[in-house]
Write a protein that holds these residues in place. Structure first.
Motif, PDB file in Angstrom:
ATOM      1  N   ALA A  35     -89.950  72.790  56.485  1.00 45.36           N
ATOM      2  CA  ALA A  35     -89.312  73.937  57.141  1.00 45.36           C
ATOM      3  C   ALA A  35     -89.447  75.191  56.287  1.00 45.36           C
ATOM      4  CB  ALA A  35     -87.843  73.638  57.418  1.00 45.36           C
ATOM      5  N   ILE A  36     -89.280  75.054  54.986  1.00 43.14           N
ATOM      6  CA  ILE A  36     -89.397  76.214  54.099  1.00 43.14           C
ATOM      7  C   ILE A  36     -90.834  76.707  54.040  1.00 43.14           C
ATOM      8  CG2 ILE A  36     -89.151  76.998  51.706  1.00 43.14           C
ATOM      9  CD1 ILE A  36     -86.743  74.997  51.578  1.00 43.14           C
ATOM     10  N   GLU A  37     -91.791  75.788  53.970  1.00 42.79           N
ATOM     11  CA  GLU A  37     -93.206  76.181  53.954  1.00 42.79           C
ATOM     12  C   GLU A  37     -93.578  76.939  55.225  1.00 42.79           C
ATOM     13  OE1 GLU A  37     -95.254  72.662  51.274  1.00 42.79           O
ATOM     14  OE2 GLU A  37     -95.101  72.375  53.444  1.00 42.79           O
ATOM     15  N   ALA A  38     -93.135  76.440  56.375  1.00 46.09           N
ATOM     16  CA  ALA A  38     -93.430  77.114  57.642  1.00 46.09           C
ATOM     17  C   ALA A  38     -92.825  78.513  57.665  1.00 46.09           C
ATOM     18  CB  ALA A  38     -92.919  76.289  58.816  1.00 46.09           C
ATOM     19  N   GLN A  39     -91.570  78.631  57.226  1.00 51.29           N
ATOM     20  CA  GLN A  39     -90.910  79.930  57.216  1.00 51.29           C
ATOM     21  C   GLN A  39     -91.606  80.904  56.266  1.00 51.29           C
ATOM     22  OE1 GLN A  39     -86.315  79.504  57.759  1.00 51.29           O
ATOM     23  NE2 GLN A  39     -87.076  77.699  56.664  1.00 51.29           N
ATOM     24  N   ALA A  40     -92.095  80.401  55.143  1.00 51.31           N
ATOM     25  CA  ALA A  40     -92.817  81.257  54.198  1.00 51.31           C
ATOM     26  C   ALA A  40     -94.071  81.839  54.838  1.00 51.31           C
ATOM     27  CB  ALA A  40     -93.184  80.469  52.940  1.00 51.31           C
ATOM     28  N   PRO A  54     -79.935  72.369  57.136  1.00 49.19           N
ATOM     29  CA  PRO A  54     -79.045  73.515  57.339  1.00 49.19           C
ATOM     30  C   PRO A  54     -79.100  74.542  56.204  1.00 49.19           C
ATOM     31  CG  PRO A  54     -77.921  71.506  57.951  1.00 49.19           C
ATOM     32  CD  PRO A  54     -79.204  71.098  57.275  1.00 49.19           C
ATOM     33  N   VAL A  55     -79.586  74.158  55.052  1.00 52.87           N
ATOM     34  CA  VAL A  55     -79.795  75.106  53.958  1.00 52.87           C
ATOM     35  C   VAL A  55     -81.186  75.720  54.085  1.00 52.87           C
ATOM     36  CG1 VAL A  55     -80.000  75.354  51.449  1.00 52.87           C
ATOM     37  CG2 VAL A  55     -78.225  73.892  52.422  1.00 52.87           C
ATOM     38  N   ALA A  56     -82.156  74.898  54.442  1.00 50.50           N
ATOM     39  CA  ALA A  56     -83.545  75.357  54.550  1.00 50.50           C
ATOM     40  C   ALA A  56     -83.736  76.332  55.702  1.00 50.50           C
ATOM     41  CB  ALA A  56     -84.479  74.159  54.710  1.00 50.50           C
ATOM     42  N   VAL A  57     -82.987  76.159  56.773  1.00 51.78           N
ATOM     43  CA  VAL A  57     -83.115  77.008  57.967  1.00 51.78           C
ATOM     44  C   VAL A  57     -81.808  77.756  58.168  1.00 51.78           C
ATOM     45  CG1 VAL A  57     -83.504  77.047  60.462  1.00 51.78           C
ATOM     46  CG2 VAL A  57     -84.719  75.379  59.034  1.00 51.78           C
ATOM     47  N   ARG A  58     -81.876  79.059  58.223  1.00 52.93           N
ATOM     48  CA  ARG A  58     -80.673  79.864  58.488  1.00 52.93           C
ATOM     49  C   ARG A  58     -80.518  79.971  60.004  1.00 52.93           C
ATOM     50  NH1 ARG A  58     -80.411  84.692  54.895  1.00 52.93           N
ATOM     51  NH2 ARG A  58     -79.636  83.127  53.453  1.00 52.93           N
ATOM     52  N   ASP A  59     -79.576  79.197  60.539  1.00 48.74           N
ATOM     53  CA  ASP A  59     -79.392  79.085  61.986  1.00 48.74           C
ATOM     54  C   ASP A  59     -79.158  80.445  62.635  1.00 48.74           C
ATOM     55  OD1 ASP A  59     -79.119  77.715  64.438  1.00 48.74           O
ATOM     56  OD2 ASP A  59     -76.946  77.608  64.209  1.00 48.74           O
ATOM     57  N   GLY A  60     -79.953  80.719  63.658  1.00 47.86           N
ATOM     58  CA  GLY A  60     -79.822  81.976  64.389  1.00 47.86           C
ATOM     59  C   GLY A  60     -80.533  83.140  63.738  1.00 47.86           C
ATOM     60  N   THR A  61     -81.071  82.941  62.548  1.00 50.26           N
ATOM     61  CA  THR A  61     -81.753  84.016  61.830  1.00 50.26           C
ATOM     62  C   THR A  61     -83.220  83.680  61.586  1.00 50.26           C
ATOM     63  OG1 THR A  61     -79.695  84.647  60.737  1.00 50.26           O
ATOM     64  CG2 THR A  61     -81.732  85.427  59.729  1.00 50.26           C
ATOM     65  N   SER A  62     -83.461  82.566  60.881  1.00 51.06           N
ATOM     66  CA  SER A  62     -84.850  82.175  60.584  1.00 51.06           C
ATOM     67  C   SER A  62     -85.298  81.021  61.470  1.00 51.06           C
ATOM     68  CB  SER A  62     -84.987  81.779  59.110  1.00 51.06           C
ATOM     69  OG  SER A  62     -84.280  80.589  58.835  1.00 51.06           O
ATOM     70  N   GLY A  63     -84.402  80.559  62.312  1.00 50.77           N
ATOM     71  CA  GLY A  63     -84.695  79.457  63.215  1.00 50.77           C
ATOM     72  C   GLY A  63     -83.425  78.990  63.892  1.00 50.77           C
ATOM     73  N   LEU A  64     -83.505  77.825  64.492  1.00 48.90           N
ATOM     74  CA  LEU A  64     -82.358  77.271  65.215  1.00 48.90           C
ATOM     75  C   LEU A  64     -82.112  75.846  64.751  1.00 48.90           C
ATOM     76  CD1 LEU A  64     -83.325  78.453  68.809  1.00 48.90           C
ATOM     77  CD2 LEU A  64     -81.660  79.508  67.268  1.00 48.90           C
ATOM     78  N   ARG A  97     -88.343  86.249  54.712  1.00 48.76           N
ATOM     79  CA  ARG A  97     -87.335  86.698  53.746  1.00 48.76           C
ATOM     80  C   ARG A  97     -86.484  85.523  53.257  1.00 48.76           C
ATOM     81  NH1 ARG A  97     -87.174  90.741  57.606  1.00 48.76           N
ATOM     82  NH2 ARG A  97     -85.227  89.949  58.507  1.00 48.76           N
ATOM     83  N   HIS A  98     -86.090  84.661  54.177  1.00 49.00           N
ATOM     84  CA  HIS A  98     -85.256  83.513  53.809  1.00 49.00           C
ATOM     85  C   HIS A  98     -86.024  82.556  52.881  1.00 49.00           C
ATOM     86  CE1 HIS A  98     -82.190  80.479  54.031  1.00 49.00           C
ATOM     87  NE2 HIS A  98     -82.998  79.620  54.617  1.00 49.00           N
ATOM     88  N   ALA A  99     -87.277  82.316  53.171  1.00 51.99           N
ATOM     89  CA  ALA A  99     -88.067  81.387  52.355  1.00 51.99           C
ATOM     90  C   ALA A  99     -88.223  81.883  50.923  1.00 51.99           C
ATOM     91  CB  ALA A  99     -89.437  81.173  52.994  1.00 51.99           C
ATOM     92  N   ARG A 100     -88.215  83.185  50.731  1.00 56.90           N
ATOM     93  CA  ARG A 100     -88.328  83.735  49.369  1.00 56.90           C
ATOM     94  C   ARG A 100     -87.182  83.270  48.464  1.00 56.90           C
ATOM     95  NH1 ARG A 100     -89.794  89.394  51.634  1.00 56.90           N
ATOM     96  NH2 ARG A 100     -92.040  89.190  51.827  1.00 56.90           N
ATOM     97  N   SER A 101     -86.052  82.960  49.052  1.00 56.07           N
ATOM     98  CA  SER A 101     -84.915  82.521  48.241  1.00 56.07           C
ATOM     99  C   SER A 101     -85.126  81.129  47.657  1.00 56.07           C
ATOM    100  CB  SER A 101     -83.620  82.560  49.058  1.00 56.07           C
ATOM    101  OG  SER A 101     -83.629  81.566  50.063  1.00 56.07           O
TER     102      SER A 101
END
Length: 119
Positions: A35-40, A54-64, A97-101
Motif C-alpha cells: 500500500a505504501i509503495e503504491a501511494q508513493a 490503517p496506518v499505511a493508508v490515511r482513510d478518506g485522504t490517500s485511500g479508503l 505526500r502520505h507515503a513520504r512519511s
C-alpha cells in the motif's frame, strides 16, 4: 479491470503508476508495504482495515479503508472512484505526500525514539 499475475520488483513502480487504484483486501497485514509503495507512486489504495493498513493508508485522504471483507463493500469503494474520476487525482496526490512519511530517515528516527523511550 485487469488482474495481473506477480511481476518483478523492477516493474512494480510502472504497474503502480499505471493503476487507477490498488485494492488490498488482506486478512492479515503486519505493515502494509504494498500500500505504501503504491501511494508513493501516486496510486490511491482501497484496503482492508486490518493490521498495519490503517496506518499505511490515511482513510478518506490517500485511500479508503474497508471494514470487513464483504465484496459488496469493496465494490462500493471502487464505485466511488468510478463515479468521481477526480477522486483518483486528489487521493493520488495526497497518497504521495502520505507515503513520504514512511521514508527510511523518518522510520529510523521513529524507531530510535521508541528504543530511547523504552530505556
Amino acid at each position: 479491470m485487469r488482474f495481473q499475475s506477480p511481476v518483478g520488483q523492477e516493474q512494480l513502480a510502472d504497474w503502480y503508476r499505471a493503476a487507477s487504484v490498488l485494492v488490498t483486501p488482506s486478512y492479515s497485514e503486519s505493515f502494509g508495504l504494498v500500500a505504501i509503495e503504491a501511494q508513493a507512486c501516486g496510486t490511491p489504495v482501497i484496503a482492508a482495515e486490518v493490521g498495519g493498513l490503517p496506518v499505511a493508508v490515511r482513510d478518506g485522504t490517500s485511500g479508503l479503508l474497508v471494514p470487513g471483507h464483504d465484496p459488496v463493500d469493496y465494490a462500493r469503494a471502487l464505485q466511488s472512484f468510478a463515479d468521481d474520476p477526480a477522486l483518483c487525482v486528489r487521493m493520488g496526490e495526497a497518497a504521495v505526500r502520505h507515503a513520504r512519511s514512511f521514508g527510511w530517515d523518518r522510520t529510523a528516527a521513529a524507531t530510535a525514539a521508541v528504543y530511547a523511550e523504552a530505556m
